[in-house]
Design a protein around this motif. Structure first.
Motif, PDB file in Angstrom:
ATOM      1  N   ASP A 204      23.738  71.038  42.312  1.00 31.92           N
ATOM      2  CA  ASP A 204      23.657  69.813  41.266  1.00 31.92           C
ATOM      3  C   ASP A 204      24.663  68.735  41.401  1.00 31.92           C
ATOM      4  OD1 ASP A 204      21.697  68.745  39.436  1.00 31.92           O
ATOM      5  OD2 ASP A 204      23.004  69.334  37.783  1.00 31.92           O
ATOM      6  N   GLY A 205      25.762  69.156  41.921  1.00 30.74           N
ATOM      7  CA  GLY A 205      26.737  68.087  42.068  1.00 30.74           C
ATOM      8  C   GLY A 205      26.296  66.729  42.653  1.00 30.74           C
TER       9      GLY A 205
ATOM     10  N   PHE B  45      20.759  68.235  36.360  1.00 28.01           N
ATOM     11  CA  PHE B  45      20.896  68.590  35.033  1.00 28.01           C
ATOM     12  C   PHE B  45      22.020  68.011  33.937  1.00 28.01           C
ATOM     13  CE2 PHE B  45      19.014  72.116  37.206  1.00 28.01           C
ATOM     14  CZ  PHE B  45      18.310  72.687  36.228  1.00 28.01           C
ATOM     15  N   THR B  46      21.612  67.777  32.740  1.00 30.17           N
ATOM     16  CA  THR B  46      22.463  67.215  32.044  1.00 30.17           C
ATOM     17  C   THR B  46      23.448  68.300  31.227  1.00 30.17           C
ATOM     18  OG1 THR B  46      21.038  67.409  29.862  1.00 30.17           O
ATOM     19  CG2 THR B  46      21.114  65.478  31.319  1.00 30.17           C
ATOM     20  N   SER B  47      23.178  69.403  31.017  1.00 27.38           N
ATOM     21  CA  SER B  47      23.934  70.664  30.618  1.00 27.38           C
ATOM     22  C   SER B  47      23.217  72.028  31.135  1.00 27.38           C
ATOM     23  CB  SER B  47      23.936  70.446  29.090  1.00 27.38           C
ATOM     24  OG  SER B  47      22.698  71.002  28.583  1.00 27.38           O
ATOM     25  N   VAL B  48      24.317  72.814  31.542  1.00 22.17           N
ATOM     26  CA  VAL B  48      23.905  74.323  31.844  1.00 22.17           C
ATOM     27  C   VAL B  48      24.716  74.878  31.085  1.00 22.17           C
ATOM     28  CG1 VAL B  48      23.620  76.091  33.822  1.00 22.17           C
ATOM     29  CG2 VAL B  48      23.020  73.577  34.066  1.00 22.17           C
ATOM     30  N   ASP B  49      24.136  75.986  30.155  1.00 20.59           N
ATOM     31  CA  ASP B  49      25.232  76.855  29.463  1.00 20.59           C
ATOM     32  C   ASP B  49      24.928  78.241  30.167  1.00 20.59           C
ATOM     33  OD1 ASP B  49      26.103  78.818  27.848  1.00 20.59           O
ATOM     34  OD2 ASP B  49      25.728  77.560  25.772  1.00 20.59           O
ATOM     35  N   GLU B  50      25.541  78.614  31.001  1.00 23.94           N
ATOM     36  CA  GLU B  50      25.340  79.855  31.727  1.00 23.94           C
ATOM     37  C   GLU B  50      25.317  81.253  30.816  1.00 23.94           C
ATOM     38  OE1 GLU B  50      27.641  80.512  35.201  1.00 23.94           O
ATOM     39  OE2 GLU B  50      27.286  78.481  36.277  1.00 23.94           O
ATOM     40  N   ALA B  51      26.561  81.022  29.851  1.00 18.22           N
ATOM     41  CA  ALA B  51      26.426  82.445  28.854  1.00 18.22           C
ATOM     42  C   ALA B  51      25.465  82.329  28.188  1.00 18.22           C
ATOM     43  CB  ALA B  51      27.712  81.999  27.963  1.00 18.22           C
ATOM     44  N   ASP B  52      24.810  81.391  27.723  1.00 19.68           N
ATOM     45  CA  ASP B  52      23.335  81.385  27.119  1.00 19.68           C
ATOM     46  C   ASP B  52      22.338  81.793  27.732  1.00 19.68           C
ATOM     47  OD1 ASP B  52      21.657  80.689  24.561  1.00 19.68           O
ATOM     48  OD2 ASP B  52      20.840  79.171  26.391  1.00 19.68           O
TER      49      ASP B  52
ATOM     50  N   LEU C  69      23.151  55.666  30.631  1.00 17.63           N
ATOM     51  CA  LEU C  69      24.450  55.551  30.687  1.00 17.63           C
ATOM     52  C   LEU C  69      25.289  56.686  30.317  1.00 17.63           C
ATOM     53  CD1 LEU C  69      24.484  52.153  28.221  1.00 17.63           C
ATOM     54  CD2 LEU C  69      24.533  52.384  30.604  1.00 17.63           C
ATOM     55  N   LEU C  70      24.689  57.697  29.597  1.00 17.91           N
ATOM     56  CA  LEU C  70      25.193  58.998  29.272  1.00 17.91           C
ATOM     57  C   LEU C  70      25.463  59.905  30.342  1.00 17.91           C
ATOM     58  CD1 LEU C  70      26.387  60.504  27.094  1.00 17.91           C
ATOM     59  CD2 LEU C  70      23.956  61.536  26.370  1.00 17.91           C
ATOM     60  N   HIS C  71      24.228  60.081  31.373  1.00 20.22           N
ATOM     61  CA  HIS C  71      24.335  61.168  32.383  1.00 20.22           C
ATOM     62  C   HIS C  71      24.386  60.723  33.577  1.00 20.22           C
ATOM     63  CE1 HIS C  71      24.095  64.186  29.132  1.00 20.22           C
ATOM     64  NE2 HIS C  71      22.699  63.521  28.743  1.00 20.22           N
ATOM     65  N   GLY C  72      24.224  59.405  33.633  1.00 18.48           N
ATOM     66  CA  GLY C  72      24.173  58.750  35.267  1.00 18.48           C
ATOM     67  C   GLY C  72      22.620  58.936  35.971  1.00 18.48           C
ATOM     68  N   ALA C  73      22.962  58.951  37.197  1.00 17.41           N
ATOM     69  CA  ALA C  73      21.482  58.910  38.070  1.00 17.41           C
ATOM     70  C   ALA C  73      21.294  60.377  38.594  1.00 17.41           C
ATOM     71  CB  ALA C  73      21.684  57.943  38.997  1.00 17.41           C
ATOM     72  N   THR C  74      19.833  60.590  38.708  1.00 12.71           N
ATOM     73  CA  THR C  74      19.360  61.737  39.271  1.00 12.71           C
ATOM     74  C   THR C  74      18.961  61.311  40.643  1.00 12.71           C
ATOM     75  OG1 THR C  74      18.618  62.918  37.324  1.00 12.71           O
ATOM     76  CG2 THR C  74      17.523  63.604  39.215  1.00 12.71           C
ATOM     77  N   ARG C  75      19.191  62.051  41.669  1.00 15.29           N
ATOM     78  CA  ARG C  75      18.618  61.762  43.021  1.00 15.29           C
ATOM     79  C   ARG C  75      17.524  62.728  43.688  1.00 15.29           C
ATOM     80  NH1 ARG C  75      22.343  58.056  45.291  1.00 15.29           N
ATOM     81  NH2 ARG C  75      23.916  57.572  43.769  1.00 15.29           N
ATOM     82  N   ASN C  76      16.917  61.853  44.459  1.00 11.36           N
ATOM     83  CA  ASN C  76      15.668  62.604  45.242  1.00 11.36           C
ATOM     84  C   ASN C  76      16.180  63.781  46.261  1.00 11.36           C
ATOM     85  OD1 ASN C  76      13.483  63.284  46.604  1.00 11.36           O
ATOM     86  ND2 ASN C  76      12.387  61.343  45.937  1.00 11.36           N
ATOM     87  N   PRO C  77      16.058  64.868  45.972  1.00  8.69           N
ATOM     88  CA  PRO C  77      16.504  65.907  46.841  1.00  8.69           C
ATOM     89  C   PRO C  77      15.757  65.571  48.573  1.00  8.69           C
ATOM     90  CG  PRO C  77      15.602  66.952  44.947  1.00  8.69           C
ATOM     91  CD  PRO C  77      15.131  65.675  44.809  1.00  8.69           C
ATOM     92  N   TRP C  78      14.881  64.987  48.631  1.00  9.07           N
ATOM     93  CA  TRP C  78      14.416  64.689  49.868  1.00  9.07           C
ATOM     94  C   TRP C  78      15.050  63.748  50.425  1.00  9.07           C
ATOM     95  CZ3 TRP C  78       9.786  66.360  52.321  1.00  9.07           C
ATOM     96  CH2 TRP C  78       8.719  67.256  51.657  1.00  9.07           C
ATOM     97  N   ASN C  79      15.776  62.966  49.876  1.00  5.81           N
ATOM     98  CA  ASN C  79      16.743  61.646  50.583  1.00  5.81           C
ATOM     99  C   ASN C  79      17.293  61.351  49.201  1.00  5.81           C
ATOM    100  OD1 ASN C  79      18.077  59.531  51.221  1.00  5.81           O
ATOM    101  ND2 ASN C  79      16.604  58.846  52.673  1.00  5.81           N
TER     102      ASN C  79
ATOM    103  N   VAL D 174      11.845  67.496  38.098  1.00  2.00           N
ATOM    104  CA  VAL D 174      11.398  67.138  39.415  1.00  2.00           C
ATOM    105  C   VAL D 174      12.361  67.688  40.331  1.00  2.00           C
ATOM    106  CG1 VAL D 174       9.217  66.084  39.005  1.00  2.00           C
ATOM    107  CG2 VAL D 174      11.348  64.852  39.854  1.00  2.00           C
ATOM    108  N   ALA D 175      13.724  67.002  40.307  1.00  2.00           N
ATOM    109  CA  ALA D 175      14.697  67.348  41.095  1.00  2.00           C
ATOM    110  C   ALA D 175      15.183  68.794  41.320  1.00  2.00           C
ATOM    111  CB  ALA D 175      15.829  66.342  41.015  1.00  2.00           C
ATOM    112  N   ALA D 176      15.200  69.345  39.872  1.00  2.00           N
ATOM    113  CA  ALA D 176      15.443  70.842  39.927  1.00  2.00           C
ATOM    114  C   ALA D 176      14.669  71.609  40.765  1.00  2.00           C
ATOM    115  CB  ALA D 176      15.620  71.167  38.317  1.00  2.00           C
ATOM    116  N   VAL D 177      13.486  71.407  40.629  1.00  2.00           N
ATOM    117  CA  VAL D 177      12.236  72.348  41.287  1.00  2.00           C
ATOM    118  C   VAL D 177      12.429  72.072  42.738  1.00  2.00           C
ATOM    119  CG1 VAL D 177       9.956  72.793  41.460  1.00  2.00           C
ATOM    120  CG2 VAL D 177      10.843  72.392  39.368  1.00  2.00           C
TER     121      VAL D 177
END
Length: 462
Positions: free
Chosen positions: A40-41, A46-53, A138-148, A161-164
């Motif tokens: 995801d970097g 993702f905007t937030s991931v709480d691994e403990a939750d 402005l808060l979380h930035g851009a999400t990119r397409n995994p294909w390119n 969709v990017a997560a899937v």
């Protein structure tokens, strides 16, 4: 990078393995979290991931399985779009205005997923207020397409969709008020279902600027995965006065249907030649498989495009966020600021005209099926493939200048008709980017639409 297509088995297989003890919700969740840390970097899904939750949620599912429950989504990791409430999680609508907001309760659709054994692993990015076709804010930035990753996945459900598509999770939930969970799946090789309005309860959640048309939407790799999530979330609820039961399934089979092929959905708009050729090839394959496909276009009222209907969204955004924009315009995405500013100039008559046009569109959409003896309609989901991530939309399509919503013309009308519509993959363009085929049926025929989509998916995959 290229999406890791083989990473997850089908959603039903994940649940079956957890139900049978061959896997655990904890193991499936750990797998998803590891994948998120790995990928995801670069993608920004993702905007937030709480691994403990997530681990606590997985442990709760495993305890239910140990107690003898059998759950349709047992242990399935799910990403939820950042405008749908998940209790205890930061849900921001991609907006600086809501950067400190913590959801006080689950949306009904989320509660149903959890009851079915799904494990929410994170919150996925959206354009601000889910109101543009590119996923940046402005808060979380851009999400990119995994294909390119130089390209956008579209919007506003770009994070889900990017997560899937990248293989971080096998299932995601988005929203759709103008194509936000159909166009992004088309741009990333996925399936996205916009149900009939009211088929899946909406809320509790944020006030909705898109009057009477927005839907909760499952997004997955296959129609079967999408259908399973739909069945879990569908059904009336007292939390949503617009939720409605679906009529009985008529059992209509694709080989006994009359399907309309409409290359431009009745609109005079440009389509990239590669898109037109690819969709034509898909339709030829469907005809060769024996489906009865006729050429027919819906007839829309004059002005039935987002230019005529856009006043609804603009006025809704202005009503909800106009004062905040006046006071601190620097806190709102300039693209959204422009919509809010336009909404503040509208008169009551302007908004009423747009609402009346929406009703005319709904009537025309119903008439297309009823008067033409049409059972389903197919055509391109988008007139172009994905474009560079830094742009709001492509400047030209098929060599013709288009506005910032030129890429979005084929989906919004079916929000206004309230009819179910689904996008399934239909191949790649010359640059190796995915394209989508949109399928539409009359309102309430969601289960038949899913059955038709599965049949078309199988033919096109063969």
């Amino acid at each position: 990078m290229t999406a890791a297509f083989a990473f997850w088995p089908p959603v039903a297989a994940i649940a079956a393995a957890v139900n049978a003890g061959r896997s655990t919700a904890g193991a499936e969740t750990a797998r998803a979290l590891a994948r998120i840390r790995e990928l995801d970097g670069e993608i920004g899904a993702f905007t937030s991931v709480d691994e403990a939750d997530a681990a606590r949620r997985a442990a709760a599912v495993d305890a239910r399985i140990a107690a003898g429950e059998r759950l349709p989504l047992a242990g399935v990791p799910v990403a939820i779009k950042d405008n749908i409430w998940v209790k205890g999680h930061p849900i921001t609508q991609g907006s600086m205005l809501f950067r400190a907001f913590i959801a006080p309760e689950d949306a009904e659709a989320v509660a149903r997923l959890v009851a079915a054994g799904a494990v929410i692993v994170g919150i996925a990015n959206t354009s601000e207020f889910a109101a543009k076709g590119q996923t940046t804010n402005l808060l979380h930035g851009a999400t990119r397409n995994p294909w390119n990753t130089a390209m956008t996945p579209g919007g506003s459900s770009g994070g889900p969709v990017a997560a899937v598509a990248s293989g971080m999770v096998p299932l995601a939930i988005g929203t759709d008020a103008g194509g936000s969970s159909r166009r992004p799946p088309a741009h990333t090789g996925l399936v996205g279902l916009k149900p009939s309005f009211g088929a899946i309860p909406y809320g509790p959640g944020f006030p909705e600027p898109f009057f009477g048309i927005s839907c909760i939407c499952p997004i997955a790799r296959t129609v079967a995965d999408t259908a399973l999530a739909f069945e879990v979330m569908a059904g009336t609820s007292l939390v949503d006065p617009h939720s409605a039961p679906l009529p009985p399934d008529g059992g209509l089979r694709p080989d006994r249907m009359r399907i309309a092929y409409t290359p431009r959905w009745g609109l005079d708009v440009p389509v990239e030649p590669e898109v037109a050729a690819r969709v034509d090839a898909c339709v030829a394959s469907l005809r060769a498989a024996g489906l009865a496909i006729v050429d027919a276009d819906p007839r829309w009222p004059a002005g039935a495009a987002e230019t005529g209907l856009g006043a609804i969204q603009q006025s809704g955004l202005a009503a909800l966020h106009g004062e905040a924009w006046r006071q601190r315009p620097d806190l709102i995405d300039p693209d959204l600021g422009a919509q809010i500013a336009a909404g503040l100039t509208l008169s009551g008559a302007d908004v009423a005209r747009a609402l009346l046009l929406s009703e005319e569109v709904a009537i025309a959409g119903a008439a297309f099926f009823r008067e033409g003896g049409i059972d389903a309609a197919i055509g391109p989901t988008t007139p172009c493939a994905a474009w560079p991530v830094e742009h709001l939309g492509p400047a030209t399509i098929a060599g013709m200048p288009v506005g910032p919503r030129g890429h979005a013309v084929f989906t919004p009308l079916f929000n206004h008709t309230r009819q179910p519509a689904i996008s399934i993959p239909c191949g790649l363009d010359g640059a190796g980017l995915p394209l989508g085929l949109q399928i539409v049926m009359p309102r309430g025929r969601d289960r038949e639409l899913l059955r038709v989509a599965a049949a078309l998916e199988a033919i096109l995959a063969g």
